[in-house]
Design a protein around this motif. Structure first.
Motif, PDB file in Angstrom:
ATOM      1  N   LEU A  89      -0.683  -4.150  -3.891  1.00 52.70           N
ATOM      2  CA  LEU A  89      -1.706  -3.702  -4.634  1.00 52.70           C
ATOM      3  C   LEU A  89      -3.121  -3.774  -3.735  1.00 52.70           C
ATOM      4  O   LEU A  89      -3.840  -3.421  -3.364  1.00 52.70           O
ATOM      5  N   HIS A  90      -3.178  -4.593  -4.330  1.00 49.74           N
ATOM      6  CA  HIS A  90      -4.896  -5.844  -4.303  1.00 49.74           C
ATOM      7  C   HIS A  90      -5.209  -5.999  -2.756  1.00 49.74           C
ATOM      8  O   HIS A  90      -6.150  -5.371  -2.660  1.00 49.74           O
ATOM      9  N   SER A  91      -3.280  -5.581  -1.300  1.00 50.13           N
ATOM     10  CA  SER A  91      -3.643  -5.780  -0.169  1.00 50.13           C
ATOM     11  C   SER A  91      -4.405  -5.281   0.261  1.00 50.13           C
ATOM     12  O   SER A  91      -4.977  -4.990   1.499  1.00 50.13           O
ATOM     13  N   LEU A  92      -4.354  -3.675  -0.518  1.00 50.35           N
ATOM     14  CA  LEU A  92      -4.893  -2.191   0.097  1.00 50.35           C
ATOM     15  C   LEU A  92      -6.181  -1.801  -0.675  1.00 50.35           C
ATOM     16  O   LEU A  92      -6.294  -1.312   0.274  1.00 50.35           O
ATOM     17  N   VAL A 179     -14.126  -3.289  -7.493  1.00 53.42           N
ATOM     18  CA  VAL A 179     -12.191  -3.236  -6.993  1.00 53.42           C
ATOM     19  C   VAL A 179     -11.599  -3.492  -8.658  1.00 53.42           C
ATOM     20  O   VAL A 179     -10.993  -3.499  -8.984  1.00 53.42           O
ATOM     21  N   ASP A 180     -12.208  -4.397 -10.107  1.00 51.93           N
ATOM     22  CA  ASP A 180     -11.871  -4.408 -11.277  1.00 51.93           C
ATOM     23  C   ASP A 180     -11.634  -3.209 -11.619  1.00 51.93           C
ATOM     24  O   ASP A 180     -11.100  -2.920 -11.832  1.00 51.93           O
ATOM     25  N   SER A 181     -12.761  -1.867 -11.372  1.00 55.21           N
ATOM     26  CA  SER A 181     -11.948  -0.870 -11.868  1.00 55.21           C
ATOM     27  C   SER A 181     -10.953  -0.372 -11.220  1.00 55.21           C
ATOM     28  O   SER A 181      -9.936   0.348 -11.918  1.00 55.21           O
ATOM     29  N   VAL A 185      -6.891   1.013 -12.719  1.00 53.97           N
ATOM     30  CA  VAL A 185      -6.976   2.148 -12.942  1.00 53.97           C
ATOM     31  C   VAL A 185      -5.599   2.391 -11.828  1.00 53.97           C
ATOM     32  O   VAL A 185      -4.292   2.985 -12.431  1.00 53.97           O
ATOM     33  N   ILE A 186      -5.397   1.536 -10.817  1.00 55.14           N
ATOM     34  CA  ILE A 186      -4.021   1.735  -9.860  1.00 55.14           C
ATOM     35  C   ILE A 186      -3.297   1.699 -10.992  1.00 55.14           C
ATOM     36  O   ILE A 186      -1.298   1.179 -11.129  1.00 55.14           O
ATOM     37  N   PHE A 200      -3.568  -6.479 -15.346  1.00 54.59           N
ATOM     38  CA  PHE A 200      -2.650  -6.709 -14.079  1.00 54.59           C
ATOM     39  C   PHE A 200      -3.139  -7.900 -13.734  1.00 54.59           C
ATOM     40  O   PHE A 200      -2.928  -9.537 -14.311  1.00 54.59           O
ATOM     41  N   PRO A 201      -1.449  -8.256 -13.209  1.00 57.97           N
ATOM     42  CA  PRO A 201      -1.143 -10.352 -13.022  1.00 57.97           C
ATOM     43  C   PRO A 201      -2.145 -10.711 -12.153  1.00 57.97           C
ATOM     44  O   PRO A 201      -2.350 -10.885 -11.173  1.00 57.97           O
ATOM     45  N   ALA A 202      -1.638 -11.762 -12.331  1.00 53.91           N
ATOM     46  CA  ALA A 202      -2.402 -12.401 -11.844  1.00 53.91           C
ATOM     47  C   ALA A 202      -1.794 -13.385 -10.947  1.00 53.91           C
ATOM     48  O   ALA A 202      -0.501 -13.708 -10.534  1.00 53.91           O
ATOM     49  N   LEU A 203      -2.321 -13.972  -9.598  1.00 55.81           N
ATOM     50  CA  LEU A 203      -1.596 -13.447  -8.680  1.00 55.81           C
ATOM     51  C   LEU A 203      -1.078 -14.998  -7.805  1.00 55.81           C
ATOM     52  O   LEU A 203      -0.543 -15.388  -6.932  1.00 55.81           O
TER      53      LEU A 203
END
Length: 203
Positions: A89-92, A179-181, A185-186, A200-203
């Motif tokens: 999701l982060h990469s999208l 990005v954070d907001s 939501v996602i 959101f998990p730590a990557l």
């Protein structure tokens, strides 16, 4: 270095250059000479590997997409499914300069897909692969007991749609979206569907 290795290295250099040039100037303005100069090869060599702009564009998109997929597979067997999903999701979203370049390529593809059947087919195929990435992460988490059971297809489609919508607003510089907001939501949507913590998990 063998002849085959040199050929692969040359194609890689050309495709990286094509991604950069297309993202910077747009497909409609790009010329093969511009890509050749950026890659440090002759125009003749460029045409040897890619017969026209359309073929170069299609392979540049596929190359960019494959690179992202390779990064997402990093340590995939040794981290929780939630981390894999979070990486996807982060990469999208356009969360760094490289991903912003990928987003510019996607936007070029969307515009071309409205007028060109080959581009439309490519876009649909790449979306199918995106859907598969998300679906596989969800299925892995469900099978491992990390995620609650859910409609994998519908949840994947929802998450991809949210990423597209927020990604466009981030690319436009909408001051109401960060990005954070967007990730909040996602990920919150994913958490409710999967029965996992909303942070959101730590990557």
């Amino acid at each position: 270095m063998s002849s085959a290795e040199r050929t692969r290295e040359t194609r890689e250099r050309i495709l990286v250059a094509a991604c950069e040039v297309i993202a910077e100037v747009g497909f409609e303005k790009i010329r093969m000479r511009m890509v050749a100069e950026h890659a440090g090869v002759s125009t003749a060599l460029l045409h040897y590997h890619f017969e026209n702009r359309e073929r170069l564009f299609a392979e540049a998109m596929t190359h960019s997409f494959a690179h992202t997929g390779t990064e997402l597979e990093r340590d995939a067997d040794s981290v929780p499914a939630a981390v894999i999903l979070a990486r996807i999701l982060h990469s999208l979203l356009p969360t760094d300069p490289e991903l912003r370049q990928d987003w510019r390529l996607w936007q070029e593809l969307w515009v071309r897909a409205l007028r060109d059947d080959a581009a439309r087919t490519l876009a649909v195929d790449l979306y199918d692969q995106l859907h598969a990435w998300v679906s596989q992460a969800l299925t892995r988490g469900i099978d491992a007991g990390e995620f609650a059971d859910c409609d994998v297809h519908a949840t994947s489609t929802t998450l991809l749609s949210l990423c597209d919508g927020f990604g466009i607003r981030l690319m436009l510089g909408d001051p109401r979206v960060t990005v954070d907001s967007a990730l909040a939501v996602i990920w919150g949507t994913a958490a409710r569907a999967l029965g996992i913590p909303p942070e959101f998990p730590a990557l």
